[in-house]
Design a protein around this motif. Structure first.
Motif, PDB file in Angstrom:
ATOM      1  N   GLU A 104     -11.861   5.063  -7.581  1.00  8.84           N
ATOM      2  CA  GLU A 104     -11.131   5.932  -6.672  1.00  8.84           C
ATOM      3  C   GLU A 104      -9.912   5.256  -6.050  1.00  8.84           C
ATOM      4  O   GLU A 104      -9.019   5.928  -5.540  1.00  8.84           O
ATOM      5  CB  GLU A 104     -12.053   6.380  -5.528  1.00  8.84           C
ATOM      6  N   ILE A 105      -9.860   3.936  -6.072  1.00  6.89           N
ATOM      7  CA  ILE A 105      -8.849   3.221  -5.290  1.00  6.89           C
ATOM      8  C   ILE A 105      -7.730   2.666  -6.163  1.00  6.89           C
ATOM      9  O   ILE A 105      -6.568   3.037  -6.011  1.00  6.89           O
ATOM     10  CB  ILE A 105      -9.494   2.065  -4.493  1.00  6.89           C
ATOM     11  N   PHE A 106      -8.068   1.798  -7.098  1.00  6.53           N
ATOM     12  CA  PHE A 106      -7.041   1.120  -7.894  1.00  6.53           C
ATOM     13  C   PHE A 106      -6.750   1.892  -9.176  1.00  6.53           C
ATOM     14  O   PHE A 106      -6.890   1.384 -10.281  1.00  6.53           O
ATOM     15  CB  PHE A 106      -7.465  -0.317  -8.199  1.00  6.53           C
ATOM     16  N   VAL A 107      -6.362   3.155  -9.002  1.00  8.91           N
ATOM     17  CA  VAL A 107      -6.074   4.004 -10.156  1.00  8.91           C
ATOM     18  C   VAL A 107      -4.720   4.694 -10.023  1.00  8.91           C
ATOM     19  O   VAL A 107      -4.229   5.292 -10.978  1.00  8.91           O
ATOM     20  CB  VAL A 107      -7.171   5.085 -10.332  1.00  8.91           C
ATOM     21  N   THR A 108      -4.108   4.613  -8.851  1.00  8.91           N
ATOM     22  CA  THR A 108      -2.842   5.303  -8.606  1.00  8.91           C
ATOM     23  C   THR A 108      -1.693   4.612  -9.330  1.00  8.91           C
ATOM     24  O   THR A 108      -1.563   3.389  -9.272  1.00  8.91           O
ATOM     25  CB  THR A 108      -2.538   5.346  -7.095  1.00  8.91           C
ATOM     26  N   LYS A 109      -0.867   5.390  -9.980  1.00  5.86           N
ATOM     27  CA  LYS A 109       0.307   4.824 -10.643  1.00  5.86           C
ATOM     28  C   LYS A 109       1.371   4.462  -9.607  1.00  5.86           C
ATOM     29  O   LYS A 109       1.504   5.113  -8.577  1.00  5.86           O
ATOM     30  CB  LYS A 109       0.876   5.823 -11.647  1.00  5.86           C
ATOM     31  N   SER A 110       2.123   3.436  -9.905  1.00  4.58           N
ATOM     32  CA  SER A 110       3.186   3.015  -8.990  1.00  4.58           C
ATOM     33  C   SER A 110       4.250   4.105  -8.877  1.00  4.58           C
ATOM     34  O   SER A 110       4.640   4.710  -9.887  1.00  4.58           O
ATOM     35  CB  SER A 110       3.831   1.721  -9.484  1.00  4.58           C
ATOM     36  N   PRO A 111       4.717   4.378  -7.668  1.00  4.05           N
ATOM     37  CA  PRO A 111       5.764   5.394  -7.488  1.00  4.05           C
ATOM     38  C   PRO A 111       7.081   4.924  -8.096  1.00  4.05           C
ATOM     39  O   PRO A 111       7.339   3.728  -8.230  1.00  4.05           O
ATOM     40  CB  PRO A 111       5.863   5.524  -5.962  1.00  4.05           C
TER      41      PRO A 111
ATOM     42  N   ALA B  10       7.389  -4.662   5.428  1.00  2.95           N
ATOM     43  CA  ALA B  10       7.252  -5.951   6.116  1.00  2.95           C
ATOM     44  C   ALA B  10       5.824  -6.088   6.640  1.00  2.95           C
ATOM     45  O   ALA B  10       5.244  -5.120   7.138  1.00  2.95           O
ATOM     46  CB  ALA B  10       8.239  -6.048   7.265  1.00  2.95           C
ATOM     47  N   LEU B  11       5.274  -7.272   6.511  1.00  3.93           N
ATOM     48  CA  LEU B  11       3.908  -7.539   6.954  1.00  3.93           C
ATOM     49  C   LEU B  11       3.912  -8.690   7.945  1.00  3.93           C
ATOM     50  O   LEU B  11       4.304  -9.812   7.608  1.00  3.93           O
ATOM     51  CB  LEU B  11       3.028  -7.882   5.747  1.00  3.93           C
TER      52      LEU B  11
ATOM     53  N   ASP C 102      -4.154  -5.537  -1.074  1.00  5.25           N
ATOM     54  CA  ASP C 102      -4.125  -5.475  -2.538  1.00  5.25           C
ATOM     55  C   ASP C 102      -3.674  -4.095  -3.030  1.00  5.25           C
ATOM     56  O   ASP C 102      -2.973  -3.983  -4.044  1.00  5.25           O
ATOM     57  CB  ASP C 102      -5.509  -5.792  -3.117  1.00  5.25           C
ATOM     58  N   ILE C 103      -4.093  -3.060  -2.319  1.00 11.30           N
ATOM     59  CA  ILE C 103      -3.680  -1.702  -2.699  1.00 11.30           C
ATOM     60  C   ILE C 103      -2.165  -1.567  -2.564  1.00 11.30           C
ATOM     61  O   ILE C 103      -1.499  -1.006  -3.452  1.00 11.30           O
ATOM     62  CB  ILE C 103      -4.394  -0.654  -1.827  1.00 11.30           C
ATOM     63  N   LEU C 104      -1.619  -2.089  -1.478  1.00 10.29           N
ATOM     64  CA  LEU C 104      -0.162  -2.038  -1.296  1.00 10.29           C
ATOM     65  C   LEU C 104       0.554  -2.785  -2.430  1.00 10.29           C
ATOM     66  O   LEU C 104       1.541  -2.295  -2.975  1.00 10.29           O
ATOM     67  CB  LEU C 104       0.231  -2.658   0.049  1.00 10.29           C
ATOM     68  N   ARG C 105       0.014  -3.959  -2.778  1.00 11.40           N
ATOM     69  CA  ARG C 105       0.647  -4.742  -3.854  1.00 11.40           C
ATOM     70  C   ARG C 105       0.557  -4.009  -5.187  1.00 11.40           C
ATOM     71  O   ARG C 105       1.456  -4.086  -6.027  1.00 11.40           O
ATOM     72  CB  ARG C 105      -0.022  -6.105  -3.962  1.00 11.40           C
ATOM     73  N   SER C 106      -0.543  -3.301  -5.405  1.00 13.44           N
ATOM     74  CA  SER C 106      -0.717  -2.607  -6.684  1.00 13.44           C
ATOM     75  C   SER C 106       0.278  -1.460  -6.844  1.00 13.44           C
ATOM     76  O   SER C 106       0.520  -1.004  -7.968  1.00 13.44           O
ATOM     77  CB  SER C 106      -2.145  -2.069  -6.793  1.00 13.44           C
ATOM     78  N   LEU C 107       0.831  -1.007  -5.731  1.00 15.56           N
ATOM     79  CA  LEU C 107       1.808   0.093  -5.778  1.00 15.56           C
ATOM     80  C   LEU C 107       3.236  -0.416  -5.926  1.00 15.56           C
ATOM     81  O   LEU C 107       4.160   0.367  -6.111  1.00 15.56           O
ATOM     82  CB  LEU C 107       1.711   0.945  -4.502  1.00 15.56           C
ATOM     83  N   GLY C 108       3.398  -1.740  -5.811  1.00 16.93           N
ATOM     84  CA  GLY C 108       4.747  -2.293  -5.831  1.00 16.93           C
ATOM     85  C   GLY C 108       5.301  -2.483  -7.229  1.00 16.93           C
ATOM     86  O   GLY C 108       4.655  -2.269  -8.224  1.00 16.93           O
TER      87      GLY C 108
END
Length: 276
Positions: free
Chosen positions: A240-247, A254-255, A270-276
């Motif tokens: 459910e989580i690490f399946v979204t394609k990057s926009p 900024a963090l 990690d979710i934020l990084r996976s979208l980058g």
């Protein structure tokens, strides 16, 4: 696929769960095992200690916030990379968000993850009564698989043997060892619990070496590993989580991460990084 794993639960808060968990992680790491730490519930302080001693980011598993499928996904994503996963419980084994629900409890997570439980008991000022305490935890929910006990704050070999005999005779659950009563093993606390390691270098090398040595000497690590290997295979689940394609559009985020801003859950980053 089977992922060796074990939950270290307590009869209640402040029984030494984190100290025992850290000691086991350190001792297993000294055996050249890759140890993945997890923490039950929405806790951001204890995981900083886990991360420091294992050199792997601790992950949170929260049955109140997350669905079982999400828990499976987040657990397996890290467990598959390690030799063994050590999961530290929250509060007492059966404590959760309500006195009428197991939601959010260590007990519920153990059932979701099909995970064996080692119960940590503070044996200070009790011996035979330890058997009564463990018997109550064993009978409270028979779906929770308590397969071992570790005693904390043991004053002598006689004290250990008396508590051990009572537990094993009354419950049939093996006692795997103990940590001695030692004021130098206490971790620094304040109103929220332990002090986050980002604020201060709290775990000195001498402390870690002593703790690992005491665990290696007094706790049967081979049995702990055998228990971890008895965990049943996880059921099939939907990611459910690490399946979204990057926009297609990129956004810079900024963090803030320093002594003042350290309240983050690693999987969110990690979710934020996976979208980058």
């Amino acid at each position: 696929m089977r992922h060796p794993r074990v939950i270290l639960a307590g009869t209640n808060s402040s029984v030494g769960k984190t100290t025992v968990a850290l000691g086991i992680m350190l001792a297993l790491k000294k055996r050249n095992l890759k140890v993945q730490p997890f923490k039950v519930g929405p806790d951001y302080i204890d995981p900083t200690y886990h991360t420091q001693v294992t050199s792997l980011a601790c992950r949170n598993l929260d049955s109140w916030l997350l669905s079982p499928d999400t828990i499976f996904e987040l657990f397996e994503r890290q467990a598959i990379k390690s030799d063994v996963s050590i999961i530290e419980g929250v509060m007492g084994l059966y404590d959760g968000v309500s006195d009428r629900s197991e939601k959010g409890s260590t007990a519920l997570l153990s059932k979701i993850l099909r995970c064996p439980v080692i119960l940590i008991v503070d044996a200070h000022s009790l011996s035979r009564s330890a058997g009564a305490i463990v018997l109550g935890y064993q009978k409270f929910d028979k779906e929770v698989r308590i397969v071992g006990v570790i005693l904390n704050n043991i004053g002598s070999s006689t004290h250990y043997q008396e508590a051990k005999n009572s537990i094993e005779e009354k419950t049939g659950i093996p006692v795997l060892g103990f940590l001695p009563r030692d004021k130098n093993l206490h971790l620094p606390e304040r109103h929220l619990g332990l002090i986050p390691t980002q604020e201060k270098e709290l775990l000195q090398r001498s402390f870690c070496d002593r703790l690992a040595s005491l665990v290696d000497k007094n706790i049967d690590l081979d049995k702990v590993l055998k228990i971890s290997q008895s965990a049943r295979a996880l059921p099939k689940f939907e990611k459910e989580i690490f399946v979204t394609k990057s926009p297609s559009d990129k956004v810079t985020i900024a963090l803030a991460l320093d002594k003042a801003f350290s309240f983050y859950y690693q999987d969110n980053l990690d979710i934020l990084r996976s979208l980058g």
